[in-house]
Scaffold this active site. Structure first.
Site, mmCIF file in Angstrom:
data_model
loop_
_atom_site.group_PDB
_atom_site.id
_atom_site.type_symbol
_atom_site.label_atom_id
_atom_site.label_comp_id
_atom_site.label_asym_id
_atom_site.label_seq_id
_atom_site.Cartn_x
_atom_site.Cartn_y
_atom_site.Cartn_z
ATOM 1 N N ARG A 283 50.654 -21.102 6.076
ATOM 2 C CA ARG A 283 50.915 -22.206 5.153
ATOM 3 C C ARG A 283 49.817 -23.271 5.174
ATOM 4 O O ARG A 283 49.647 -23.987 4.174
ATOM 5 C CB ARG A 283 52.262 -22.863 5.489
ATOM 6 C CG ARG A 283 53.455 -21.907 5.325
ATOM 7 C CD ARG A 283 54.748 -22.541 5.816
ATOM 8 N NE ARG A 283 55.863 -21.597 5.830
ATOM 9 C CZ ARG A 283 56.704 -21.391 4.824
ATOM 10 N NH1 ARG A 283 56.545 -22.064 3.709
ATOM 11 N NH2 ARG A 283 57.697 -20.538 4.928
ATOM 12 N N CYS A 390 69.958 -21.561 -1.365
ATOM 13 C CA CYS A 390 70.340 -21.646 0.048
ATOM 14 C C CYS A 390 71.016 -22.993 0.268
ATOM 15 O O CYS A 390 70.423 -24.045 0.011
ATOM 16 C CB CYS A 390 69.093 -21.523 0.927
ATOM 17 S SG CYS A 390 69.302 -22.046 2.632
ATOM 18 N N CYS A 393 69.261 -25.366 2.677
ATOM 19 C CA CYS A 393 68.057 -25.900 2.026
ATOM 20 C C CYS A 393 68.441 -26.910 0.957
ATOM 21 O O CYS A 393 67.757 -27.924 0.767
ATOM 22 C CB CYS A 393 67.251 -24.768 1.401
ATOM 23 S SG CYS A 393 66.825 -23.412 2.522
#
Length: 464
Positions: A283, A390, A393
């Protein structure tokens, strides 16, 4: 003469040894350097540097902030995770256990929090149930005092105010539930792929003032347009450029959390969570992300400065004698308010705060239009959080966008904060409990990210 020739031959020999690799070699670049070598020095559009933030956050602020967020007042957050997505219907719900959110049972939430969901003056705490009943009925109970009736109407007006940067949950809905944030930590859940990418793509492509012809770096449709993207970004006014950097910083912060609390091992007995170095590199490594990762991390620091500045400006609201962190436990509430004020005074002392005075500072008519666009774009992002498949999330996405929205509201309410009365209801500027809890927990997430970067730096030092 012979001595001179001997010296010259020796010198040439040493040069040959170095150039042929037999002398001291430069060590290969470490993974830490690839991720962090550009994440140093001064930040764009700021007078602050990364190193000052690291020292201030990691050693002066982070420990006390974590203690505050573990208290009852800040750990319970009311949220509606069942609101439908307002933009599309084909939401794929994450079926993994780690995506689930465990709500609180009614007896697990302190009574003071349940009865004081909105208002925090001493008078309002005494009459809170009547006030909330009046709000639910859409009218003001005439049995309340005239001052309290006025406060209820003013608070309702405030909650619908055009100064709000988020579309808040209807926490009176039967679907709204309290969640213990400590028992539902933000971490890697396995939610990824097209569904997760779609959320961020809509946020960036449709809400960051970006024309469709300009593609973000690493976007599958970008085809090497990095130079075009950043030349476009630098050409924006400071407000729109800041908007993009705030969203990018929030995205980076979330990715740091997922990398730092990754499911490393799972057996039928236990799960082991910890730092996933490979995930972090994918990332943020400068080579693996084609130079994009370090930019993301610098935007994380920019986000930190924005929220830090908001907390420094809202100190007078919390210093007022009428304000309480009300849970029903008087001793704990008083201790937590003292800790809160210590933290805010520490934040106030930060030497290099972001200067927001350059925001919306041009022609008044144009500045007002730009501020309204800024607000509406961010409100739209807060609505997109209801499309996250989710639930864990979604919980943390909603909380962190509401926290950032509250920070923006504070930054643009300086005059209202300055004109608050020293005691009694504050009609012009007010924060609900939802806004307060989200504001501090959202900043706690960013503070944690900055602290985790120090951990990742150390872990990556020996990796090449």
């Amino acid at each position: 003469m012979d001595r001179g020739w001997g010296f010259l031959i020796g010198l040439l020999g040493a040069v040959w040894l170095l150039s042929s690799g037999h002398g001291e070699q430069q060590p290969p670049e470490t993974a830490a350097q690839r991720c962090f070598c550009q994440v140093s020095g001064y930040l764009d559009d700021c007078t602050c540097d990364v190193e000052t933030i690291d020292r201030f956050n990691n050693y002066r602020l982070f420990p006390r902030l974590q203690k505050l967020l573990e208290s009852d007042y800040f750990r319970y957050y009311k949220v509606n995770l069942k609101r439908p997505c307002p933009f599309w219907n084909d939401i794929s719900q994450c079926g993994r256990r780690d995506c689930a959110v465990k709500p609180c049972q009614s007896d697990e939430v302190p009574d003071g929090i349940k009865s004081a969901s909105y208002k925090y003056s001493e008078e309002a705490n005494n009459l809170i149930e009547e006030c909330e009943q009046a709000e639910r009925l859409g009218a003001v109970d005439e049995s309340l005092s005239e001052e309290t009736q006025k406060a209820v109407l003013q608070w309702t007006k405030h909650d619908d105010s055009s100064d709000n940067f988020c579309e808040a949950d209807d926490i009176q809905s039967p679907d709204a539930e309290y969640v213990d944030l400590l028992l539902n930590p933000e971490r890697y859940t396995g939610y990824k792929g097209p569904d997760a990418w779609k959320i961020w793509n809509v946020i960036y492509e449709e809400n960051c003032f970006k024309p469709q012809t300009i593609k973000r770096p690493l976007n599958p449709l970008a085809s090497g347009q990095e130079n075009t993207f950043y030349s476009w970004l630098e050409g924006l006014c400071v407000e729109k450029r800041a908007f993009y950097r705030l969203i990018s910083g929030l995205h980076a912060s979330i990715n740091v959390h997922l990398s730092a609390r990754y499911l490393l091992q799972e057996t039928w007995l236990e799960k082991k969570w910890g730092h996933n170095i490979t995930e972090f590199q994918q990332r943020f490594d400068g080579i693996l992300t084609e130079g994009e990762g370090p930019r993301r991390l610098k935007n994380l620091y920019f986000l930190y400065l924005i929220e830090l500045r908001a907390l420094s400006k809202v100190l007078p609201f919390f210093e007022r004698p009428d304000f309480q962190l009300f849970t029903g436990n008087k001793i704990q509430d008083e201790e937590n308010k003292m800790l809160l004020l210590e933290i805010l005074h520490e934040i106030k002392s930060f030497p290099l705060h972001f200067d927001e005075n350059s925001f919306f500072a041009g022609d008044k008519k144009e500045a007002h239009k730009l501020k309204e666009d800024f607000r509406l774009h961010f409100r739209n992002i807060s609505r997109i959080m209801d499309c996250v498949g989710c639930f864990k999330c979604r919980l943390w996405g909603k909380l962190q966008t509401q926290g950032l929205g509250t920070a923006l509201k504070i930054l643009f309410s300086e005059k209202l904060i300055a004109n608050m009365p020293e005691s009694g209801p504050s009609y012009e500027f007010h924060l609900t409990r939802q806004e307060i809890v989200s504001l501090f927990n959202a900043f706690g997430r960013i503070s944690t990210s900055v602290k985790e970067l120090e951990n990742f730096r150390n872990l990556l030092q020996s990796i090449h």
